[in-house]
Design an enzyme around this catalytic site. Structure first.
Site, PDB file in Angstrom:
ATOM      1  CG  ASP A  10      -1.715   1.258   1.239  1.00 28.81           C
ATOM      2  OD1 ASP A  10      -2.095   1.461   0.122  1.00 28.81           O
ATOM      3  OD2 ASP A  10      -2.346   1.667   2.327  1.00 28.81           O
ATOM      4  CB  SER A  11       0.090   4.516   0.006  1.00 24.10           C
ATOM      5  OG  SER A  11      -1.010   5.649   0.781  1.00 24.10           O
ATOM      6  N   GLY A  43      -2.832   8.866  -3.608  1.00 24.71           N
ATOM      7  CA  GLY A  43      -4.397   9.213  -4.526  1.00 24.71           C
ATOM      8  C   GLY A  43      -4.731  10.489  -5.429  1.00 24.71           C
ATOM      9  CB  CYS A  73      -3.270   0.759  -2.489  1.00 26.03           C
ATOM     10  SG  CYS A  73      -3.216   1.713  -3.152  1.00 26.03           S
ATOM     11  CD  GLU A 154      -0.156   6.726   6.688  1.00 30.40           C
ATOM     12  OE1 GLU A 154       0.982   6.718   6.593  1.00 30.40           O
ATOM     13  OE2 GLU A 154      -0.689   5.764   5.358  1.00 30.40           O
ATOM     14  CB  CYS A 187      -9.422   4.432   0.042  1.00 34.21           C
ATOM     15  SG  CYS A 187      -7.630   4.957   1.020  1.00 34.21           S
ATOM     16  CB  THR A 188      -6.828  -0.572   2.765  1.00 35.48           C
ATOM     17  OG1 THR A 188      -5.494   0.423   1.815  1.00 35.48           O
ATOM     18  CG2 THR A 188      -6.697  -1.157   1.665  1.00 35.48           C
ATOM     19  CG  HIS A 189      -5.547   5.451   4.715  1.00 36.95           C
ATOM     20  ND1 HIS A 189      -4.780   5.033   3.104  1.00 36.95           N
ATOM     21  CD2 HIS A 189      -4.330   5.393   5.299  1.00 36.95           C
ATOM     22  CE1 HIS A 189      -3.139   4.873   3.532  1.00 36.95           C
ATOM     23  NE2 HIS A 189      -2.441   6.163   4.235  1.00 36.95           N
TER      24      HIS A 189
HETATM   25  N1  DGL Z   1      -4.726   3.259   1.236  1.00 37.14           N
HETATM   26  C1  DGL Z   1      -4.512   3.392  -0.546  1.00 37.14           C
HETATM   27  C2  DGL Z   1      -6.605   3.687  -1.176  1.00 37.14           C
HETATM   28  O1  DGL Z   1      -6.302   2.317  -0.867  1.00 37.14           O
HETATM   29  C3  DGL Z   1      -4.164   5.170  -0.925  1.00 37.14           C
HETATM   30  C4  DGL Z   1      -4.285   5.764  -0.619  1.00 37.14           C
HETATM   31  C5  DGL Z   1      -3.503   6.998  -0.985  1.00 37.14           C
HETATM   32  O2  DGL Z   1      -1.569   7.131  -0.796  1.00 37.14           O
HETATM   33  O3  DGL Z   1      -3.501   7.859  -1.063  1.00 37.14           O
HETATM   34  O4  DGL Z   1      -6.168   3.974  -2.165  1.00 37.14           O
END
Ligand code: DGL
Length: 274
Positions: A10-11, A43, A73, A154, A187-189
């Protein structure tokens, strides 16, 4: 049977939200995770930039000897899944959007109203809309980007007023105007702020793609006879790489692994070409 690790990336720390489901359901599997914390967020970057980063990470994971890559991600899955598969045909590469879209379509009433939230790149790609429309035709789909969520998460700004206000800023009008019933955390965040979202909009039913990724991983490993089988041997250490090892990243992994037998080591590595 194949005891090589599964690669995740992931990022940043968002993709870690997929890991507890895997450790729980597939305890014989081991993990190599890469979080590109030095270059997050992805993103809001150009697709060509995201693709370049994703290629570097996939090359690194393949060199590390993984048997599969699960892209934890949405942004990368939405923008360069096909290109990653073409670059590394030697191993299966799974995206996170298809399993989530399948679940959304299954759980939704035929004429349901579904909201997708994600990064700018994910929403611009229309990947969720296209994937959901493959499984259902009657649903009304609405999408909106929430670019400030990832930097706040983050930074660990979660359980406080700033996050709740940011949620309201992006979602109040979106949810009430479109009469959203089901919300996909694209988004996984975002599972890390699921509690905040539920507190602000308790009526919503929520779909968490981080959880759905497990379904694809399990099916793909079983189909290709790649499931690990330790037959009682101690599982190998899980390795968590970050391009900039932040305190939040380490703390989150420690929380995920607390109470389990899984072992972890942390390493910093830069993939940028000098
Ligand atoms: N967690 C990621 C996703 O699922 C990336 C978020 C990002 O870096 O902008 O899209």
């Amino acid at each position: 049977m194949d005891n090589r690790p599964i690669g995740f990336f992931d990022s940043g720390l968002g993709g870690l939200t997929c890991i507890p489901y895997v450790l729980d359901a597939l305890p014989d599997e081991s993990i190599v995770y890469f979080g590109d914390t030095a270059r997050t967020p992805y993103g809001s970057k150009a697709v060509s930039t995201i693709r370049g980063f994703a290629f570097e990470i996939a090359d690194f994971l393949v060199c590390s000897g993984v048997k599969m890559i699960a892209i934890a991600c949405n942004t990368v899955s939405a923008t360069c899944l096909d290109e990653l598969r073409t670059r590394h045909p030697e191993i299966p590469i799974l995206g996170i959007i298809t399993p989530a879209a399948r679940t959304a379509a299954l759980e939704l009433p035929a004429d349901g109203r579904i909201g997708i939230i994600g990064t700018k790149a994910t929403i611009t790609s229309g990947a969720y809309r296209k994937a959901i429309e493959q499984y259902t035709s009657g649903a009304e789909i609405f999408e909106t980007a929430c670019p400030a969520f990832v930097p706040l998460i983050e930074e660990g700004i979660i359980e406080n007023e700033i996050m709740d206000l940011t949620i309201r800023y992006y979602l109040d009008h979106f949810i009430s105007y479109n009469k959203i019933e089901t919300l996909v955390l694209g988004c996984t965040h975002y599972p890390l702020i699921r509690r905040n979202i539920t507190r602000v909009y308790p009526q919503l039913s929520i779909i968490d793609p981080s959880r759905e990724l497990l379904t694809s991983i399990r099916a793909e490993l079983a189909n290709r006879e790649l499931l690990a089988d330790l037959s009682g041997m101690t599982p190998p250490e899980n390795i968590f790489y970050a391009s900039d090892l932040s305190e939040n990243f380490v703390n989150m992994i420690s929380r995920i692994l607390a109470g389990s037998d899984a072992k972890a080591s942390f390493r910093t590595i830069s993939l940028e070409k000098k």
